[in-house]
Structures are given as structure tokens and as C-alpha cells.
Design a protein around this motif. Structure first.
Motif, PDB file in Angstrom:
ATOM      1  N   SER A  24      -6.227   0.983 -12.154  1.00 15.88           N
ATOM      2  CA  SER A  24      -5.629   0.090 -11.160  1.00 15.88           C
ATOM      3  C   SER A  24      -4.607   0.872 -10.338  1.00 15.88           C
ATOM      4  N   VAL A  29      -2.137  -4.824  -6.949  1.00 14.14           N
ATOM      5  CA  VAL A  29      -3.448  -4.865  -7.610  1.00 14.14           C
ATOM      6  C   VAL A  29      -3.262  -5.057  -9.110  1.00 14.14           C
ATOM      7  N   SER A  49       2.813   0.799 -10.109  1.00 15.06           N
ATOM      8  CA  SER A  49       2.465  -0.359 -10.944  1.00 15.06           C
ATOM      9  C   SER A  49       3.434  -0.469 -12.113  1.00 15.06           C
ATOM     10  N   ILE A  81      -9.978   0.175  -8.930  1.00 15.97           N
ATOM     11  CA  ILE A  81      -9.557  -0.835  -7.956  1.00 15.97           C
ATOM     12  C   ILE A  81      -8.269  -0.335  -7.320  1.00 15.97           C
ATOM     13  N   THR A  82      -8.268  -0.192  -6.005  1.00 15.73           N
ATOM     14  CA  THR A  82      -7.128   0.418  -5.331  1.00 15.73           C
ATOM     15  C   THR A  82      -6.786  -0.283  -4.023  1.00 15.73           C
ATOM     16  N   ARG A  83      -5.546  -0.196  -3.642  1.00 19.47           N
ATOM     17  CA  ARG A  83      -5.161  -0.627  -2.297  1.00 19.47           C
ATOM     18  C   ARG A  83      -5.803   0.334  -1.306  1.00 19.47           C
ATOM     19  N   VAL A 105      -8.864  -2.784  -1.984  1.00 17.55           N
ATOM     20  CA  VAL A 105      -8.225  -4.061  -1.679  1.00 17.55           C
ATOM     21  C   VAL A 105      -7.424  -3.877  -0.395  1.00 17.55           C
ATOM     22  N   ALA A 117      -6.492 -10.711  -1.312  1.00 21.85           N
ATOM     23  CA  ALA A 117      -6.436  -9.671  -2.342  1.00 21.85           C
ATOM     24  C   ALA A 117      -6.788 -10.247  -3.715  1.00 21.85           C
ATOM     25  N   VAL A 121      -9.957  -8.828  -5.952  1.00 19.14           N
ATOM     26  CA  VAL A 121      -9.825  -8.329  -7.321  1.00 19.14           C
ATOM     27  C   VAL A 121     -10.614  -9.206  -8.289  1.00 19.14           C
TER      28      VAL A 121
END
Length: 280
Positions: A24, A29, A49, A81-83, A105, A117, A121
Motif C-alpha cells: 500500500s 490508500v 502511511s 495499490i498506490t496513489r 488511485v 478513492a 480501493v
């Protein structure tokens, strides 16, 4: 035959675990994954995070915008899963070309971007039902926030200072998380019409902007900025904020636009408009 079944049984848990190995990237996220109760699937996260606190115990693959493909892939994920603003760009290209699925995202600084978002996700995790429920809860919070904003008659003119570098202030313009949270709280970003992103501003421009309040983050280093130290600077002492002591600190996570965004905006609105908040 019995031996074959035993071997197959031993492989099934491994296969399931591999499918749950998620990296992540991006604080919002990671927050969404936790809010969807899917945190057990995360095998690593990025440096931004840090919420909830339990996320800090996970392996760290590096800063959001200074990643390495080798570092991300070294933890053996089967889903990233990433911005979409993570980087450098060439690293995202390398990850995109890898065998591991990559879900981007979209970054944004509005209520709708938060809702979008959550759904992105949720779909990536095959948790659409839970994502819909979370989105509805968050959307209800944004609706409450909108009601509070509607009671504001005279918007506060706010200036977000990212850092103080020896009296040289790095200030938020348009297209930033700071601009987004200021708007959600019912205030006006005095630099929104001047530039995009963050920029070191000269004293004359700051004085001319005439902010009613200065907003900074509650964090370490030059981001924290004691109220007296900031408002006594020549560039701010001559503004309404300097003259009236207009100064507010916000959690740095408020700039990230995740599931807690509406809560952060409500808190800021309450600090900027105590009478409006008390009515609700």
C-alpha cells in the motif's frame, strides 16, 4: 492419492496468502484499506502511511515520491495499490511493466475524490459492498460539513504555510491538499489565484495577500512554527493575521484526503468559525 491430497492441502493456504500480499503506497490508500478491515493483507507500506498507528509496524518500502521498483517488489507482493502521484514516474512505469498488478488511485483534493478513492480501493480488494458502506458514511460526514459551511456569511482569508526557512515562507497555492482542506472548511486560500503547488513567497506578496489567519501543520521541524515566531515575521506582522493573532495548527494528515478528511475539515471549520460550529 492420499499423498497428493496432503500436498494440495499444504499448497492451498500458501496460494491464498500470496493473493493477499499487498503493498500500500500513500497514507490515504492505507487508511482506506484499514477502514475496509483488510489490513491483514498488507505486507508493506510507504513512509507516509502512518495511520492507524499499527501501520507503522509494517515494512517500509520508502517515501511516496522517492520509491524504487526493487524495494517495492522485494517484499513479494501480488498487488500494489498506490496513489497516482507516487514516483518517480520512471519507477511507476517499471512497476506497471512488472508481472504484479498495479492499481493507481487518483489523487485529488475534494470530497468527491475521497469517495472515488474508496471505491477504487474497494474494487481492487474485491470489497465493493464494504466500500459502498464506507463511502456512504464518509459522504454523510461531508453533507454535515456542507451544512456547517452554509452558515458562514463572511469567509476567512487563510494562508497555509508549509514551512518557515529562516523567515522565507513556503506557501500553498492551488492544486494542493492545503488548498482543498481550506476550501472544505469554508475559508478562502489567499494564494489560490496566484500559483499552483507550493512556492517561497516574498514579503511584499504576503503583505498584499492580507490573510486573516495563518494555518500550519502540527509536526516536527520547521513545519511546526510557533505562533509568535511566525506572526512576528515582518511579512506577517503587518497582515490582519499578525495584528489579530490569527493562527491555527492542523494535523498533517488533513492534507492527504482520505477517510478522515471530513472530520479534519470540521475541526478546522470549528477553529476558524467558533460561532458557526457551536450552532451545530
Amino acid at each position: 492419492m492420499h499423498r497428493f491430497i496432503c500436498v494440495l492441502a499444504a499448497l492451498v493456504p500458501f496460494s491464498t496468502a500470496a493473493q493477499d500480499a499487498i503493498v500500500s503506497i500513500g497514507g490515504p490508500v492505507t487508511e482506506i484499506i484499514y477502514a475496509l478491515d483488510q489490513q491483514d493483507r498488507i505486507v508493506a507500506r510507504d513512509t507516509t502511511s502512518t495511520y492507524p498507528a499499527a501501520a507503522n509496524a509494517l515494512p517500509d518500502v520508502g517515501y511516496l515520491r522517492a520509491l524504487s521498483a526493487e524495494g517495492v517488489l522485494s517484499v513479494g507482493p501480488d498487488l500494489i495499490i498506490t496513489r497516482d502521484t507516487a514516483g518517480p514516474p520512471e519507477v511507476l512505469e517499471q512497476l506497471d511493466a512488472a508481472a504484479v498488478p498495479l492499481v493507481k488511485v487518483k489523487d485529488g483534493f475534494s470530497a468527491q475524490s475521497v469517495i472515488d478513492a474508496i471505491h477504487t480501493v474497494g474494487t481492487a480488494l474485491d470489497q465493493e459492498t464494504a466500500a459502498t458502506a464506507l463511502a456512504e458514511t464518509v459522504d454523510a460526514q461531508f453533507s454535515t460539513l456542507a451544512e456547517q459551511r452554509a452558515a458562514i456569511t463572511t469567509p476567512v482569508r487563510a494562508m497555509f504555510v508549509l514551512s518557515n526557512q529562516g523567515g522565507r515562507l513556503n506557501i500553498a497555492g492551488l492544486g494542493t491538499g492545503a488548498d482543498g482542506i481550506i476550501n472544505l472548511s469554508g475559508a478562502v486560500n489567499v494564494m489560490a489565484d496566484e500559483f499552483h503547488g507550493y512556492k517561497i513567497m516574498n514579503d511584499e506578496a504576503i503583505i498584499a495577500a492580507a490573510p486573516d489567519v495563518v494555518i500550519m501543520m502540527t509536526s516536527r521541524g520547521d513545519h511546526s512554527g510557533a505562533k509568535d515566531d511566525i506572526l512576528s515575521l515582518p511579512s506577517l506582522a503587518q497582515t490582519p493575521a499578525g495584528e489579530n493573532g490569527g493562527f491555527v495548527l492542523i494535523d498533517g494528515a488533513a492534507l492527504g484526503f482520505g477517510p478522515r478528511t471530513a472530520e479534519f475539515a470540521m475541526t478546522l471549520l470549528g477553529d476558524l468559525y467558533p460561532s458557526v460550529k457551536s450552532e451545530h
